[in-house]
Design a protein around this motif. Structure first.
Motif, short mmCIF file in Angstrom:
data_model
loop_
_atom_site.label_atom_id
_atom_site.label_comp_id
_atom_site.label_asym_id
_atom_site.label_seq_id
_atom_site.Cartn_x
_atom_site.Cartn_y
_atom_site.Cartn_z
N ARG A 12 27.64 15.63 -18.33
CA ARG A 12 26.60 16.82 -18.24
C ARG A 12 26.99 17.80 -17.38
O ARG A 12 27.06 18.88 -17.45
CB ARG A 12 25.27 16.01 -18.17
CG ARG A 12 24.06 16.99 -18.35
CD ARG A 12 23.49 17.55 -17.46
NE ARG A 12 23.32 17.06 -16.24
CZ ARG A 12 23.21 17.53 -15.19
NH1 ARG A 12 23.22 18.98 -14.95
NH2 ARG A 12 22.49 16.95 -13.94
N ASP A 13 27.19 17.08 -16.07
CA ASP A 13 27.41 18.04 -15.02
C ASP A 13 28.73 18.26 -14.83
O ASP A 13 29.15 19.84 -14.56
CB ASP A 13 26.99 17.51 -13.70
CG ASP A 13 26.36 18.56 -12.65
OD1 ASP A 13 26.62 19.79 -12.73
OD2 ASP A 13 25.48 18.16 -11.65
N ALA A 115 15.77 19.59 -16.92
CA ALA A 115 15.89 20.48 -15.74
C ALA A 115 15.08 21.72 -15.68
O ALA A 115 15.24 22.30 -16.56
CB ALA A 115 17.62 20.57 -15.78
N MET A 143 14.85 22.00 -9.98
CA MET A 143 16.12 22.15 -9.46
C MET A 143 15.89 23.07 -8.45
O MET A 143 14.55 23.48 -7.96
CB MET A 143 17.02 23.12 -10.39
CG MET A 143 17.31 22.37 -11.87
SD MET A 143 18.26 23.20 -12.73
CE MET A 143 17.45 24.06 -13.75
N ALA A 171 16.41 18.05 -7.34
CA ALA A 171 17.69 18.47 -7.28
C ALA A 171 18.25 19.46 -6.16
O ALA A 171 17.67 20.61 -5.75
CB ALA A 171 18.27 19.05 -8.50
N SER A 173 20.40 21.80 -5.86
CA SER A 173 21.31 22.22 -6.68
C SER A 173 22.33 23.17 -5.80
O SER A 173 23.38 23.49 -6.24
CB SER A 173 20.54 23.49 -7.56
OG SER A 173 19.44 22.54 -8.32
N HIS A 200 19.37 14.09 -7.31
CA HIS A 200 20.47 14.91 -7.70
C HIS A 200 21.02 15.48 -6.83
O HIS A 200 20.27 16.53 -6.28
CB HIS A 200 20.12 15.31 -9.17
CG HIS A 200 21.53 15.87 -9.63
ND1 HIS A 200 22.26 15.20 -10.35
CD2 HIS A 200 22.13 17.26 -9.37
CE1 HIS A 200 23.17 16.00 -10.92
NE2 HIS A 200 23.21 17.28 -10.31
N HIS A 202 24.32 17.83 -4.58
CA HIS A 202 25.40 18.61 -4.69
C HIS A 202 26.18 18.45 -3.43
O HIS A 202 25.61 18.52 -2.40
CB HIS A 202 25.41 19.91 -5.23
CG HIS A 202 25.35 19.89 -6.67
ND1 HIS A 202 26.18 20.09 -7.70
CD2 HIS A 202 24.18 19.75 -7.44
CE1 HIS A 202 25.85 20.13 -8.84
NE2 HIS A 202 24.69 19.77 -8.85
C1 LIG Z 1 18.36 19.31 -12.46
C2 LIG Z 1 19.94 18.82 -12.78
O1 LIG Z 1 20.39 17.75 -12.26
C3 LIG Z 1 20.60 19.98 -12.91
C4 LIG Z 1 21.52 20.36 -11.65
O2 LIG Z 1 22.76 19.74 -11.90
C5 LIG Z 1 21.20 20.86 -10.55
O3 LIG Z 1 21.96 20.66 -9.60
O4 LIG Z 1 20.42 21.62 -10.40
#
Ligand SMILES: C[C@H](O)CC(=O)C(=O)O
Length: 536
Positions: A12-13, A115, A143, A171, A173, A200, A202
């Motif tokens: 997905r990502d 999301a 997000m 997230a 994001s 989630h 990054h």
């Molecule tokens: C909500 C999801 O995880 C989408 C995503 O990757 C984000 O970082 O936002």
């Protein structure tokens, strides 16, 4: 505390890198590796409603596609839906009916995650009820959480209570959060929400795994990661590391061999090709809250060199870059979008003379004796780009520079170099003007407009802000009789910067009225006429 759920969302990502086009063999090996690594849930892709341009199966993750896979026993399959896809003229329920034609009585998909941006989530929440009525487990994911206030986050958690949301996610994001920020968000969610929390992350600042583990320590029990971190921008926490941590948290061993083999066979080559992973540019985007797609796009486009990327980041930092837009990216790259103006007329020095422009390519040093002999003999006006210093400085009359980041990097060198500097002085940012105080500047304005190359007394409009175009415009504005060029060797074959340079050189040479340009050292630019320094 409820059980830990490790969720892998590689396809997905990670699909942001390859348009969600993963081979069936890779996907099948992945499923087996996930099972062995004791991953609980695999999010196999998005369910996009729009079908425009080619995207692979993991962009739509249809029931039919999932049925082609052999899902190991005990592995839950999920898909993600962008909340915005439900908020169109089609209407929420018709969109859901289109996207989810089956109930869980027949589909192999059990989990749907939404999301959502903050401004969307309340309008999307009713979809949770619709899916839950059809047997789906539903997660909700807010997000860009780092932009939200305490009150907004509490409101999000409070409103989610009205719907059968199994897990409330947040997230990071932009990848700019620290473990302290993560703890604070969880504390705010907890004031309203007692159910499971998911995270989630990054990896812009190299903190994705640390933030995930911090969330776990603070009570989040749905943890996302991806294989080698493959995900938008710098990517995510890496599943191979999270799986190791999960072994310790759960007190049971996983078999990581299939996952490590999968990485060697498939993901390491993909990473080499696409280049996700944190780096200083992503670090800056995380620090300043800039959407990572800006950096991802620039790193994948060879027209952007280090200076361009830093300059764009700085511009987005000042003007805001939370939402990605291609137009905004090209505008941010164009430092000279404003009406051009200057105060210095090159004709005062140049009119009636031959000009020799010295580029920064190796051809200048390689042919230095011949170039110096020619300058002494024919006495052209010599205009060097940036800090090019491969010939006797006594023979260089002027310099030209226009890229703000290159200029900032070279300020010290310019203050030591004896030649006056031609630059769009009155258009430069204030910090740069201040840094150049004391240097003799010749203020020749620059405007950038695609497809235009026009020359005026004290400014020009060029199709690019490359210093070569600027220097050429100075010579033409100054009414040079002929323009010689040396040190324009060209980039390796296939480098798109060659196209950009050939493009504006062709635009120039098409106009028969303009002074003739000719390279006198080796060049691979097809649009640049060429002769030899040794024959003139
Ligand atoms: C909500 C999801 O995880 C989408 C995503 O990757 C984000 O970082 O936002």
């Amino acid at each position: 505390m409820s059980a830990l759920n490790i969720l892998d969302c590689t396809f997905r990502d990670g699909g942001y890198y390859n348009s969600w086009d993963f081979s069936p063999t890779l996907i099948q090996s992945y499923l087996e590796a996930m099972k062995a690594a004791q991953v609980d849930i695999v999010e196999l892709g998005f369910r996009f409603i729009k079908n425009a341009g080619f995207k692979g199966a993991c962009a739509f993750t249809t029931d039919a596609f999932v049925r082609t896979l052999s899902i190991p026993e005990g592995l839950t399959v999920g898909v993600m839906l962008n909340g915005a896809d439900l908020l169109t003229d089609i209407g929420l329920v018709p969109s859901l009916e289109k996207l989810f034609p089956e109930t869980t009585a027949t589909t192999p998909v059990q989990l749907v995650r939404f999301a959502c941006h903050y401004h969307e989530f309340e309008r999307v929440l009713p979809a949770v009820g619709w899916l839950s009525d059809r047997g789906y487990r539903v997660g909700f994911n807010l997000m860009q959480i780092s932009d939200r206030t305490q009150e907004e986050i509490r409101n999000y958690a409070r409103k989610a209570l009205d719907w059968p949301v199994e897990v409330l996610y947040f997230a990071d994001s932009m990848g700019g959060m620290t473990p302290d920020d993560v703890s604070r968000v969880i504390e705010w969610i907890r004031t309203e929400w007692e159910g499971p929390i998911g995270v989630h992350t990054h990896d812009n600042m190299g903190l994705a795994l640390q933030n995930t583990l911090c969330a776990q320590a603070e009570g989040a029990n749905w943890l996302d990661a991806t294989v080698t971190g493959m995900g938008r921008g710098p990517g995510n926490a890496r599943i191979e590391e999270l799986a190791i941590e999960a072994e310790a948290i759960r007190g049971r061993k996983a078999n990581l061999v299939p996952l490590l083999t999968l990485i060697r066979k498939y993901f390491r080559p993909l990473k080499e090709l696409y280049g996700w992973g944190s780096n200083p540019y992503y670090y800056l985007s995380g620090k300043y809250g800039i959407h990572p797609t800006y950096v991802q796009e620039m790193l994948g486009d060879a027209r952007y060199n280090e200076e361009d990327i830093l300059a764009v980041i700085e511009r987005l930092r000042e003007e805001g870059g939370k939402k990605f837009s291609t137009d905004r990216l090209s505008n941010a790259r164009n430092f000279y979008a404003a009406a051009p103006h200057g105060t210095w007329a090159p004709a005062r020095l140049i009119a009636g003379r031959e000009v020799l422009i010295l580029g920064t390519g190796p051809g200048v040093a390689a042919h230095r004796p011949a170039l110096e002999a020619y300058i002494r003999r024919a006495k052209p006006l010599v205009l060097a780009l940036n800090t090019q210093s491969a010939i006797d400085p006594e023979l260089i009359d002027l310099r030209a520079a226009c890229h703000p980041v290159r200029l900032m990097a070279d300020v010290e060198a310019h203050t030591l170099l004896p030649q006056p500097l031609i630059t769009p002085a009155s258009m430069l940012p204030d910090n740069l003007k201040a840094a150049l105080a004391g240097k003799e500047l010749l203020d020749f304005g620059l405007g950038v407009e695609p497809g235009i190359f026009t020359f005026h007394d004290t400014h020009c409009v060029a199709p690019t802000s490359l210093v070569l175009a600027y220097a050429l415009a100075v010579a033409v504005s100054g009414k040079a009789t002929r323009i010689l060029m040396a040190g324009f060797d060209g980039y390796p074959a296939g480098d798109p910067r060659n196209d950009e340079i050939n493009g504006f050189l062709s635009l120039y040479t098409q106009d028969a009225q303009q002074a003739k340009i000719v390279s006198i050292s080796p060049t691979s630019y097809k649009a640049l006429p060429s002769i030899s320094i040794y024959g003139i």
